[in-house]
Design a protein around this motif. Structure first.
Motif, PDB file in Angstrom:
ATOM      1  N   THR A   1      -5.820  -6.071  -0.302  1.00 52.67           N
ATOM      2  CA  THR A   1      -4.601  -6.882  -0.317  1.00 52.67           C
ATOM      3  C   THR A   1      -4.726  -8.047   0.658  1.00 52.67           C
ATOM      4  O   THR A   1      -4.375  -9.183   0.347  1.00 52.67           O
ATOM      5  N   PHE A   2      -5.261  -7.725   1.847  1.00 53.49           N
ATOM      6  CA  PHE A   2      -5.459  -8.766   2.852  1.00 53.49           C
ATOM      7  C   PHE A   2      -6.388  -9.854   2.316  1.00 53.49           C
ATOM      8  O   PHE A   2      -6.139 -11.055   2.485  1.00 53.49           O
TER       9      PHE A   2
ATOM     10  N   VAL B   1       2.921 -11.639   0.382  1.00 50.24           N
ATOM     11  CA  VAL B   1       1.499 -11.664   0.719  1.00 50.24           C
ATOM     12  C   VAL B   1       0.794 -12.881   0.113  1.00 50.24           C
ATOM     13  O   VAL B   1      -0.156 -13.404   0.684  1.00 50.24           O
TER      14      VAL B   1
ATOM     15  N   VAL C   1       0.834  -1.198   0.000  1.00 45.52           N
ATOM     16  CA  VAL C   1       0.000   0.000   0.000  1.00 45.52           C
ATOM     17  C   VAL C   1       0.874   1.254   0.000  1.00 45.52           C
ATOM     18  O   VAL C   1       0.593   2.219  -0.716  1.00 45.52           O
TER      19      VAL C   1
ATOM     20  N   ALA D   1      -5.380  -1.671   1.609  1.00 46.62           N
ATOM     21  CA  ALA D   1      -4.781  -2.687   2.477  1.00 46.62           C
ATOM     22  C   ALA D   1      -5.750  -3.849   2.652  1.00 46.62           C
ATOM     23  O   ALA D   1      -5.362  -5.015   2.660  1.00 46.62           O
TER      24      ALA D   1
ATOM     25  N   SER E   1      -4.624 -12.112   0.075  1.00 50.43           N
ATOM     26  CA  SER E   1      -3.820 -13.048   0.854  1.00 50.43           C
ATOM     27  C   SER E   1      -4.692 -14.182   1.391  1.00 50.43           C
ATOM     28  O   SER E   1      -4.319 -15.353   1.353  1.00 50.43           O
TER      29      SER E   1
END
Ligand SMILES: [Cu+2]
Lengths: 600, 194
Positions: B23-24, A209, A179, B20, B27
Motif C-alpha cells: 500500500t505504501f 493514500v 490493511v 501495508a 502511495s
C-alpha cells in the motif's frame, strides 16, 4: 488497562495522563481523536462566528482586512483538516475494528503515531496565531499569492508545514486502516458482509493514500520556492502558476470525498437501524462508493473553469462532474427506499441522518449547477460557492457525523445521551444552518465575492447577510446544547446496555463500552446483519476463556511525532540545529519503536 | 514477536506488514508520478541557464547499471537469509548497500558537476525540476542504504535468522521499487531528453 482511566477511582493524575500518551488501544485513540477534533471544531466555529460578526453589516470594521484573511484561511483549513477528517477518524478508530470483529487495528503503534502527528500538526498550525502570523492565503493557497514576494511573513510557512505534517498522519492512518479492514476481518466476515460504514472507511482510506502524495508534492514545491528559491511557481522563470491549481485540486476534489464518504457510511448504518429494515441495495451502495472514488479522480479541473482552459477541457470536466452526480444520487434513492415501508423511529441519530439527506441534496444540486462551465463562470468566487460548500460540509458531513455521534455515543461511553436535548440540538442546528447558508446563494448571485472582508451597502445584501449571521450564531448555540447534553449524560448515567437501538451489526453484540480486548472470543460471522439474522451467530461468551493478551503501551510513537514537530519548527525558523535535533529524535524514535518488544 | 502466528490470522493469508508495504508503495507511486509529471510539463520551458545538453548519458548509464546490480544483490541477500546462510546474507546485504552508496556517489558527483556548470536549484525550471526529482529519488536510496546497514548489523548480532526473512523481504520490496522508479526517471529525463 483501557477502562482504568474511565473509572472514578483511577490511579493518580500523572499515571493516567501517561497511560493516554502511551496507549495503543484503538478505542482510546479514537476517543483522543474525537476530543481533539471537537476542540478544533469549536475553534473553527469561533473563527466562523467572528467572520459572520464582521459581515453582519456593510462597511464594518470589527476586524482588519489582514486578520480577516487569517480568519477565513484558518476556518477553512481547520474545518477540513482538523475537524471533519479527524472526527471521522475517531469513528474509524473506535468502530471499524468492532464492526469487523477484530481486537485492534493491524498496527496499533502506527495508529498512535498518526494521532500524535495529527495533534502536533494541528497545534503547530494554530500556534501561528500567537505570532500574529496565522496562514492568510486561503485554504487552497493559490500560487503565486503564496510566494515570498506576496506573502513574505511566516503565515504561509506555518500553513505549508502544518499541512505536510497532517499529510504524514493521514497517509499512515490510511495504510493502517486499509490493511486492517482487508486483513483483520473475523471468520465469515466476507467483504460483501462488511457494514457500509466500514466499506466507506475502506474507500476513504484508498482515496487518502492516493490523493495525499499529490498535495505533498505541491507543498514541497511551494516550500522549496519559499525556502531555497526554486522556480516551480515563478512566472518570471517560465513557470506556470496553474501547476499549483492542477496539483492542489487533483488532491482537493478527492479530498471532498474523504470528507463526505465517512458521513455517508454513518448514515447508512443509522437509517436501517431506525427504519427496522435492512439497507436497500447494499451492493449498489458499496459499488457507487467505489465508483465515486474512481470518478473522483477525473473531475478536479471543475474548480478551474474560470482560468480559461479552453472548450475541450471545460467540456470534458463538465461531463465527468455531471457523471459523478449519478452514483451520488443512487445512494440518496437507496436511503429513501430503505425508509419506505419501514417502521420509522425518529430518535436524534435518525433526525440528523434525515437532515443529512435533505441538506446534502441541496448542496448536491448547487454542485451540479457549478458543473456547467458556463454557469460556473457566474458563480465562481462568489458567495454561491460558499453556500454550496457549507450545505455539503455542514449540512452533509457535520450532520452525518453528529448522527454518528448520537448513534455510537452509548457504545463508546456506556451511557445514553438525552433525547430532548438531542432534538433541541438538531432543530437549532437545522434551522441555523438554513438561515446561515441559504441566503448565501442569493448573496452570491447578486455579486458579493467571497473572501472580501467587507462590502458596500449599495450592493443591497445587508439584510441577507444579517440573516446569515443570525443563523451562524444559532448554529453556535446548537453546539452549546450538544456540550450540555454530554455533561448531562455523564451526570445522569442512564445505562445503554449492549444494543440500545436494536441495531444489527457486530459492535452491538458486546458490552458498552467494550472491554479492551473487544471480543471475549472472535465471533464467527454468518450473515451481513448478525444481530438481526434468523441464522443466529454463535453467542459471544460473557467471560473470556483464558487471559487475552493485548499489546502493551508504547511511548515511541509519541516521541517520533515530537521529532517530526521539531523538524518542522527547524524548517520554519530555518534553523539547522533545530532541524537536525528533530531528525535525530525521529530516527531514535523509529529505531526504538522497531526494536522494542511489542506483542501483536 | 510471533510473526508466524500473526501471518496465519489474517483474512487474506498475506502478512499484514507486507500488505501495508504494498500500500505504501502504491502511495509512493503517486508521489513520484506527480514529480515526474511536473518535470515533463516543464520540459523545454526554461528561459535561462544550461539545458539538458549537460546530462551525461554514458556516465549515468553506468550508475544505472550499478543500481540495477544492487537489485540483483538484494535478491541474493534475501535468498541467503531465507536459507539461513549467515555468511552470504552479510556478503550480499553489504554488497547491496555498497552498490546503493555507489549510485549515491555518482549522483553527488553529477550534482556538483552541474553546479559548476551553472545549473542550480534556482537557475531555471530545468534546475528546479531536475534536482528535486532526482534528489527525492536519491533521498529514497539513502534511506534504503540505512535500512540495509541496519539489517547488516542485525545479522552480525545473529538476530537475522530465516524466521526474520520477512524483514529482508520488505527491505527488498522497497529497494526494488526505488530501482524501478529510477528506470522510469532515467528513461524520461536522460534517454528521452529534449
Ligand atoms: Cu471538486
Amino acid at each position: 488497562m483501557a477502562t482504568a482511566a474511565l473509572t472514578v477511582d483511577a490511579p493518580g493524575f500523572g499515571s493516567r495522563v501517561w497511560s493516554w500518551i502511551t496507549t495503543t488501544d484503538h478505542k482510546r485513540i479514537g476517543i483522543l481523536y474525537g476530543v481533539t477534533a471537537f476542540v478544533f471544531f469549536l475553534l473553527g466555529g469561533l473563527e466562523a462566528l467572528v467572520i459572520r460578526a464582521q459581515l453582519a453589516q456593510s462597511s464594518a470594521d470589527l476586524v482588519s482586512a489582514d486578520f480577516y484573511n487569517q480568519l477565513f484561511t484558518m476556518h477553512g483549513t481547520t474545518m477540513v483538516f482538523l475537524a471533519i477528517m479527524p472526527l471521522s477518524a475517531a469513528f474509524f478508530n473506535y468502530i471499524v475494528p468492532l464492526q469487523i470483529g477484530a481486537r485492534d487495528v493491524a498496527f496499533p503503534r502506527l495508529n498512535a503515531f498518526s494521532y500524535w502527528v495529527f495533534l502536533l500538526g494541528g497545534l503547530l498550525m494554530n500556534a501561528s496565531f500567537f505570532f500574529g502570523a496565522a496562514p492568510n492565503g486561503g485554504w487552497f493557497g493559490y500560487a503565486n499569492l503564496t510566494s515570498t514576494q506576496y506573502s513574505p511573513g511566516l503565515n504561509i510557512d506555518f500553513w505549508v508545514l502544518g499541512l505536510q505534517i497532517l499529510g504524514v498522519a493521514s497517509i499512515a492512518a490510511g495504510i493502517n486502516f486499509l490493511v486492517t479492514i482487508i486483513n483483520l476481518r473475523a471468520p465469515g466476515m466476507r467483504m460483501m458482509r462488511l457494514p457500509v460504514f466500514t466499506w466507506m472507511t475502506l474507500v476513504t482510506q484508498f482515496i487518502v493514500v492516493t490523493a495525499f502524495p499529490v498535495i505533498t508534492v505541491a507543498l514541497v514545491f511551494l516550500m522549496f520556492d519559499r525556502t531555497f528559491g526554486t522556480t516551480f511557481y515563478s512566472v518570471a522563470a517560465g513557470g506556470d502558476v496553474l501547476l499549483w491549481q492542477h496539483l492542489f485540486w487533483l488532491f482537493g476534489h478527492p479530498e471532498v470525498y474523504i470528507l463526505i464518504l465517512p458521513a455517508m457510511g454513518m448514515v447508512s448504518e443509522v437509517i436501517p437501524t431506525f427504519s427496522r429494515k435492512p439497507l436497500f441495495g447494499y451492493a449498489v451502495i458499496v459499488y457507487s462508493g467505489l465508483l465515486i472514488a474512481i470518478l473522483g479522480w477525473g473531475v478536479w479541473a471543475h474548480h478551474m473553469f474560470a482560468v480559461g482552459m479552453g472548450p475541450v477541457a471545460d467540456a470534458v470536466f463538465s461531463s465527468t462532474t455531471m457523471l459523478i452526480a449519478i452514483p451520488t444520487g443512487v445512494k440518496i434513492f437507496n436511503w429513501l427506499a430503505t425508509m419506505w415501508g419501514g417502521k420509522l423511529s425518529l430518535k436524534t441519530p435518525m433526525l440528523f441522518s434525515l437532515g443529512f439527506i435533505a441538506m446534502f441534496v441541496v448542496g448536491g444540486l448547487s454542485g451540479v449547477m457549478h458543473s456547467s462551465a458556463a454557469a460556473d463562470l457566474q458563480q465562481t468566487d462568489s458567495y454561491f460557492v460558499v453556500a454550496h460548500i457549507h450545505y455539503v460540509l455542514y449540512g452533509g458531513a457535520i450532520q452525518g457525523i453528529f448522527s454518528g455521534i448520537y448513534y455510537w455515543w452509548p457504545k463508546m461511553t456506556g451511557w445514553m445521551l438525552n433525547e430532548r436535548l438531542g432534538k433541541t440540538h438538531f432543530w437549532l442546528s437545522f434551522i441555523g444552518l438554513n438561515l446561515a447558508f441559504f441566503p448565501m446563494h442569493f448573496i452570491g448571485l447578486l455579486g458579493m465575492p467571497r473572501r472580501i472582508y467587507t462590502y458596500d451597502a449599495v450592493l443591497g445584501v445587508d439584510a441577507m447577510n444579517f440573516m446569515s449571521t443570525v443563523g451562524a450564531f444559532i448554529i453556535g448555540l446548537s453546539t452549546i446544547v450538544f456540550v450540555v447534553n454530554v455533561w448531562y449524560s455523564r451526570r445522569e448515567r442512564i445505562e445503554a446496555g449492549m444494543d440500545p437501538w436494536g441495531a444489527a451489526t457486530l459492535e452491538w453484540s458486546i458490552p458498552s463500552p467494550p472491554p479492551n480486548y473487544n471480543f471475549t472470543a472472535i465471533p464467527e460471522v454468518v450473515s451481513r446483519l448478525p444481530q438481526w439474522s434468523d441464522t443466529e451467530m454463535k453467542a459471544i461468551p460473557t467471560e473470556p476463556e483464558g487471559e487475552i493478551h493485548m499489546p502493551g503501551g508504547s511511548y515511541w510513537p509519541a516521541v517520533s511525532a515530537v521529532g517530526i514537530l521539531v523538524l518542522a519548527v527547524g524548517a520554519l525558523l530555518e534553523s539547522l540545529a533545530f532541524a537536525l535535533g528533530g531528525a535525530v529524535v525521529l530516527v531514535v524514535g523509529i529505531y526504538a519503536w522497531a526494536f522494542e518488544p511489542f506483542e501483536m | 514477536m510471533s510473526e508466524a502466528a500473526v501471518a496465519h490470522h489474517t483474512s487474506t493469508g498475506l502478512d499484514s506488514r507486507k500488505m501495508a508495504f504494498w500500500t505504501f508503495i502504491g502511495s509512493e507511486c503517486l508521489l513520484f508520478g506527480s514529480l515526474i509529471s511536473t518535470y515533463l510539463v516543464y520540459q523545454g520551458r526554461s528561459v535561462s541557464g544550461p539545458t539538458t545538453d549537460i546530462l551525461n548519458i554514458p556516465l549515468t548509464s553506468i550508475s544505472t547499471f550499478v543500481l540495477l546490480m544492487s537489485s540483483l544483490a538484494m535478491v541474493l541477500a534475501l535468498a541467503a537469509v531465507t536459507r539461513g546462510d549467515a555468511l552470504w546474507s552479510r556478503v550480499w546485504l553489504a554488497t547491496t548497500a555498497l552498490l546503493g552508496s555507489g549510485f549515491l556517489g555518482f549522483q553527488a558527483y553529477e550534482f556538483t558537476h552541474f553546479v559548476h556548470e551553472g545549473l542550480t536549484l534556482q537557475t531555471s525550471l530545468f534546475g528546479s525540476t531536475f534536482f528535486v526529482l532526482t534528489g527525492f529519488h536519491g533521498g529514497h536510496v539513502f534511506v534504503g542504504v540505512l535500512w540495509l546497514l541496519t539489517l547488516l548489523v542485525r545479522s552480525f548480532q545473529r538476530k537475522l535468522g530465516p524466521d526474520k526473512s520477512l524483514q529482508v523481504e520488505l527491505a527488498g520490496l522497497y529497494w526494488h521499487f526505488v530501482d524501478v522508479v529510477w528506470i522510469v526517471i532515467f528513461t524520461v529525463v536522460y534517454l528521452l531528453r529534449q
